[in-house]
Each structure stands twice: as structure tokens, then as C-alpha cells.
Design a protein around this motif. Structure first.
Motif, short mmCIF file in Angstrom:
data_model
loop_
_atom_site.label_atom_id
_atom_site.label_comp_id
_atom_site.label_asym_id
_atom_site.label_seq_id
_atom_site.Cartn_x
_atom_site.Cartn_y
_atom_site.Cartn_z
N TYR A 295 0.84 -1.20 0.00
CA TYR A 295 0.00 0.00 0.00
C TYR A 295 0.88 1.25 0.00
O TYR A 295 0.60 2.22 -0.72
N TRP A 296 1.94 1.24 0.82
CA TRP A 296 2.88 2.37 0.85
C TRP A 296 3.63 2.49 -0.48
O TRP A 296 3.91 3.60 -0.94
N ALA A 297 3.95 1.36 -1.10
CA ALA A 297 4.74 1.38 -2.34
C ALA A 297 4.08 2.21 -3.43
O ALA A 297 4.77 2.80 -4.27
N LEU A 298 2.76 2.32 -3.40
CA LEU A 298 2.06 3.09 -4.41
C LEU A 298 2.41 4.57 -4.36
O LEU A 298 2.23 5.28 -5.35
N HIS A 299 2.93 5.03 -3.23
CA HIS A 299 3.27 6.45 -3.14
C HIS A 299 4.46 6.77 -4.04
O HIS A 299 4.63 7.91 -4.47
N LEU A 300 5.28 5.76 -4.37
CA LEU A 300 6.40 6.00 -5.29
C LEU A 300 5.88 6.33 -6.69
O LEU A 300 6.47 7.14 -7.41
N GLY A 301 4.77 5.70 -7.06
CA GLY A 301 4.15 6.04 -8.34
C GLY A 301 3.64 7.47 -8.35
O GLY A 301 3.78 8.18 -9.35
N ALA A 302 3.06 7.90 -7.22
CA ALA A 302 2.57 9.28 -7.13
C ALA A 302 3.73 10.26 -7.19
O ALA A 302 3.66 11.29 -7.88
N LEU A 303 4.82 9.96 -6.47
CA LEU A 303 5.99 10.84 -6.51
C LEU A 303 6.60 10.87 -7.91
O LEU A 303 7.02 11.92 -8.40
N GLY A 304 6.64 9.71 -8.56
CA GLY A 304 7.18 9.66 -9.92
C GLY A 304 6.34 10.45 -10.90
O GLY A 304 6.86 11.11 -11.80
N PHE A 305 5.03 10.38 -10.73
CA PHE A 305 4.12 11.16 -11.59
C PHE A 305 4.35 12.65 -11.39
O PHE A 305 4.44 13.42 -12.36
N ALA A 306 4.47 13.07 -10.12
CA ALA A 306 4.74 14.48 -9.83
C ALA A 306 6.07 14.91 -10.43
O ALA A 306 6.18 16.01 -11.00
N ARG A 307 7.08 14.06 -10.30
CA ARG A 307 8.39 14.38 -10.88
C ARG A 307 8.29 14.57 -12.39
O ARG A 307 8.83 15.53 -12.95
N ASP A 308 7.58 13.67 -13.07
CA ASP A 308 7.49 13.75 -14.53
C ASP A 308 6.76 15.02 -14.98
O ASP A 308 7.15 15.65 -15.97
N VAL A 309 5.71 15.38 -14.26
CA VAL A 309 4.98 16.61 -14.61
C VAL A 309 5.85 17.83 -14.36
O VAL A 309 5.85 18.79 -15.14
N LEU A 310 6.61 17.81 -13.26
CA LEU A 310 7.51 18.92 -12.99
C LEU A 310 8.55 19.07 -14.09
O LEU A 310 8.86 20.19 -14.52
N ILE A 311 9.10 17.95 -14.55
CA ILE A 311 10.08 18.00 -15.64
C ILE A 311 9.44 18.61 -16.88
O ILE A 311 10.02 19.48 -17.54
N LYS A 312 8.24 18.15 -17.19
CA LYS A 312 7.56 18.67 -18.38
C LYS A 312 7.27 20.16 -18.25
O LYS A 312 7.35 20.91 -19.23
N SER A 313 6.97 20.60 -17.03
CA SER A 313 6.60 22.00 -16.83
C SER A 313 7.78 22.95 -17.00
O SER A 313 7.59 24.16 -17.17
N ILE A 314 9.00 22.43 -16.96
CA ILE A 314 10.17 23.28 -17.16
C ILE A 314 10.17 23.87 -18.57
O ILE A 314 10.51 25.03 -18.78
N GLY A 315 9.76 23.04 -19.53
CA GLY A 315 9.74 23.51 -20.91
C GLY A 315 8.38 23.96 -21.40
O GLY A 315 8.28 24.81 -22.29
N PHE A 316 7.31 23.39 -20.83
CA PHE A 316 5.95 23.69 -21.26
C PHE A 316 5.12 24.01 -20.03
O PHE A 316 4.52 23.12 -19.43
N ASP A 317 5.07 25.27 -19.68
CA ASP A 317 4.39 25.68 -18.46
C ASP A 317 2.90 25.88 -18.74
O ASP A 317 2.51 26.75 -19.51
N ARG A 318 2.07 25.05 -18.11
CA ARG A 318 0.63 25.15 -18.29
C ARG A 318 -0.05 25.23 -16.92
O ARG A 318 0.38 24.56 -15.97
N PRO A 319 -1.12 25.99 -16.79
CA PRO A 319 -1.76 26.17 -15.48
C PRO A 319 -2.32 24.88 -14.88
O PRO A 319 -2.41 24.75 -13.67
N GLU A 320 -2.67 23.90 -15.74
CA GLU A 320 -3.25 22.66 -15.20
C GLU A 320 -2.22 21.76 -14.54
O GLU A 320 -2.58 20.81 -13.84
N TYR A 321 -0.93 22.03 -14.76
CA TYR A 321 0.11 21.18 -14.17
C TYR A 321 0.13 21.28 -12.64
O TYR A 321 0.34 20.28 -11.95
N ALA A 322 -0.03 22.49 -12.11
CA ALA A 322 0.09 22.70 -10.66
C ALA A 322 -0.89 21.84 -9.85
O ALA A 322 -0.48 21.16 -8.91
N PRO A 323 -2.19 21.83 -10.17
CA PRO A 323 -3.10 20.98 -9.39
C PRO A 323 -2.84 19.49 -9.57
O PRO A 323 -3.08 18.70 -8.65
#
Length: 335
Positions: A268-296
């Protein structure tokens, strides 16, 4: 989905797997606490860890009987001397100087490779580079030297994430120095207890929440806010890498115990790594393509990770009381 971890950790695990002949990820479990994120501090390199390599070396020596050398520079070619003695090493390199890389002479990008053998007569070093497209084979020492001492200049267009920090010929290696305490159930439980209680003492879940507040507040498209998101993505990458090894230790402990509740809570805890990885990937994408929907999107992923973190730390601290052993002499992470 595979967990993307800092290349130095992944390459050290490759060396350790080869030494042992079996999967060794649990032996590199060293830090659980979520290190405090300072949005005003410069970003770390791809191969750096927020807790620092000295703490990791201390922990895996205690938990796993592994001696880790993490050198900040190499003025006297100690890394090559280790190779001459038959000891593989991990080297920080700039892809810009590696002839086999697609980025050769095009893009500066810092990561690490494994060097397994040196041939002074031929003037080559055998390297293993798992970064796709993977490569295993000889590399001229002259090219490797250029790659190791590169300044890796910043390039916000071609490489916004893995450039901007000079390499200074950094290198790592490890060796088995004792029988791993975490091989046995008692040692594994002691390591898990020490890490979990440290995470509780240092308020790891609060650190994750503080990180969420700092990152989701960086929404503007200014250069300063993009720097914050870049630093945050690299911070998350390192945290995920360290937690991936903690997860390996937890799974091994659950297997040794044969306890279904412990195993279920771990997954159950292991699933939080997927959430952190998803957040990391969106953050990386936002460096080059900043969109308002990324923050939420990032906010929701980090909130979910925080919830699972707090729940699991409470469970482990009750399940594994810290009575003696590693915990009493183990330093807290610099959180």
C-alpha cells in the motif's frame, strides 16, 4: 513501471549484484526521511542525494556490511588505480564527450557509467552505460577524461534538467566488508525499525508536505519559478531512488517474516512512489511547457504520497519498536 533512480545508485547496484550473484537492492537501503527542500538553494546534480553520500556510506556499512567510497574529485587518478586492481568504479560523465552517445558533441548532459576494466596499453576503458540506447564496450581514456572533467554548461533549451554542475572527476565504488546484517530477519527488522523511527523523528511526512507547498506555489512562468521546478524534479528523483531501495528492504523483510499484514501495508505504501514519480514527470515537463493545469496535478499526486507516507510510518513504528541496535547509534538525516 520501472522506478527511475539516480544513475549512481543504479550503477552501484549493478556492481553489487555482480559481486553477490543475486539481486542486492535491499542492501543499499539507507535513508527514508524526506529531506527538507529549500526552493532558494541551487539544484543538485543527477547523481547527488539530498542527504549526502557520507550518510549513505555510513548506513549501508552498518545495515549491509558494504563499504562505499564516494569521492568528490580525483586529482591522482584513484578511480583508474582501482580499475587496475580489478575493482569496478562508477564515474560521473558528460554525454557530450562520449563518442557512442547520440548526444556526442551536441548536448551536455551529466550522468554516470560503470567502468569495469582499464587497458593502459590500448588506451581504453571498458564501460557499461545503461542509459538508452545502452552501450557496453571500450572507450578511449582520452575521451573518458574529457567527459569526467567537463563543466557541463547550462543549456535551458537542449538539456534543462541534467546540466549546469561541473563534474570534477567524481567517482564511486563499493566492496563487501562484512556479512550483511540485513540478510537475516533480525538484522532486516533492526534496519527497518531504525529507518522508520528516524522518519518519524524527522517528520518525514511533514517534509513531504512542505515540499508540496513549495512546489505548487511555483506556478508563474518566470525564470526563478522554473529553477524551483527544476530543483524540485531533481530532488524528487533522488528521494524516489533512495525510497526504492527502502522498499526493497521492506519487501525482503516481509518475505523473511512471512507476515501478510506487513506485506500488505508495504505494498500500500509502495504506491506512493508512483505518485511521486508522476509528480516528478509533470515537474520536468513544466520546465519547458508551463501550463496552469500542471500545478493541481502535481499537488494531488504529492498529497496522495503524503497521506500514504504518514499512515505507513505510524504502522511501522508500532510494528517494529526501536529497542536497541542500529537506532541508538545512527545519525539522523540532514532533513
Amino acid at each position: 513501471m520501472p522506478i527511475l533512480v539516480p544513475s549512481a545508485l543504479a550503477n552501484l547496484q549493478t556492481i553489487l549484484d555482480d559481486l553477490l550473484g543475486v539481486p542486492s537492492a535491499f542492501m543499499l537501503a539507507s535513508v527514508w526521511s524526506f529531506n527538507r527542500f529549500d526552493p532558494e538553494r541551487a539544484a543538485i546534480a543527477e547523481f547527488d542525494l539530498p542527504s549526502g553520500w557520507p550518510l549513505v556510506a555510513e548506513r549501508i556499512a552498518a545495515f549491509a556490511g558494504v563499504e562505499l567510497v564516494a569521492s568528490e574529485s580525483d586529482p591522482t587518478d584513484l578511480a583508474y588505480q582501482r580499475l587496475e586492481l580489478g575493482q569496478p568504479v562508477v564515474l560521473a560523465v558528460d554525454s557530450h564527450e562520449l563518442p557512442y552517445r547520440p548526444a556526442y558533441r551536441k548536448v551536455h548532459s551529466a550522468r554516470t557509467v560503470v567502468a569495469s576494466r582499464i587497458d593502459r596499453t590500448a588506451g581504453t576503458v571498458d564501460v557499461i552505460d545503461p542509459w538508452l540506447p545502452a552501450y557496453a564496450g571500450p572507450l578511449p581514456i582520452a575521451a573518458l577524461d574529457r567527459a569526467r572533467q567537463s563543466d557541463v554548461p547550462e543549456d535551458h533549451i537542449l538539456e534543462p534538467l541534467y546540466a549546469g554542475i561541473a563534474l570534477k572527476r567524481r567517482w564511486w565504488t563499493l566492496a563487501l566488508s562484512a556479512v550483511a546484517p540485513s540478510y537475516a530477519l533480525d538484522g532486516a527488522l533492526a534496519a527497518v525499525a531504525a529507518l522508520a523511527h528516524e522518519a518519524a523523528r524527522t517528520s518525514s511526512a511533514d517534509g513531504l508536505e512542505q515540499f508540496r507547498a513549495a512546489v505548487t506555489g511555483a506556478r508563474a512562468s518566470s525564470s526563478r519559478e522554473k529553477r524551483v521546478r527544476r530543483a524540485a524534479a531533481l530532488h524528487l528523483r533522488a528521494e524516489i531512488g533512495m525510497r526504492a531501495h527502502v522498499l526493497a528492504l521492506l519487501r525482503r523483510t516481509a518475505q523473511l517474516m512471512g507476515d501478510s499484514l506487513f506485506a500488505a501495508e508495504t505494498e500500500y505504501w509502495a504506491l506512493h512512489l508512483g505518485a511521486l514519480g508522476f509528480a516528478r514527470d509533470v515537474l520536468i515537463k513544466s520546465i519547458g511547457f508551463d501550463r496552469p493545469e500542471y500545478a493541481p496535478i502535481v499537488d494531488r499526486a504529492l498529497h496522495e504520497a503524503h497521506r500514504r507516507e504518514q499512515r505507513f510510518i505510524n504502522f511501522i513504528c508500532e510494528f517494529c519498536p526501536l529497542e536497541h541496535g542500529f537506532g541508538s547509534g545512527t545519525k539522523e538525516a540532514s532533513c
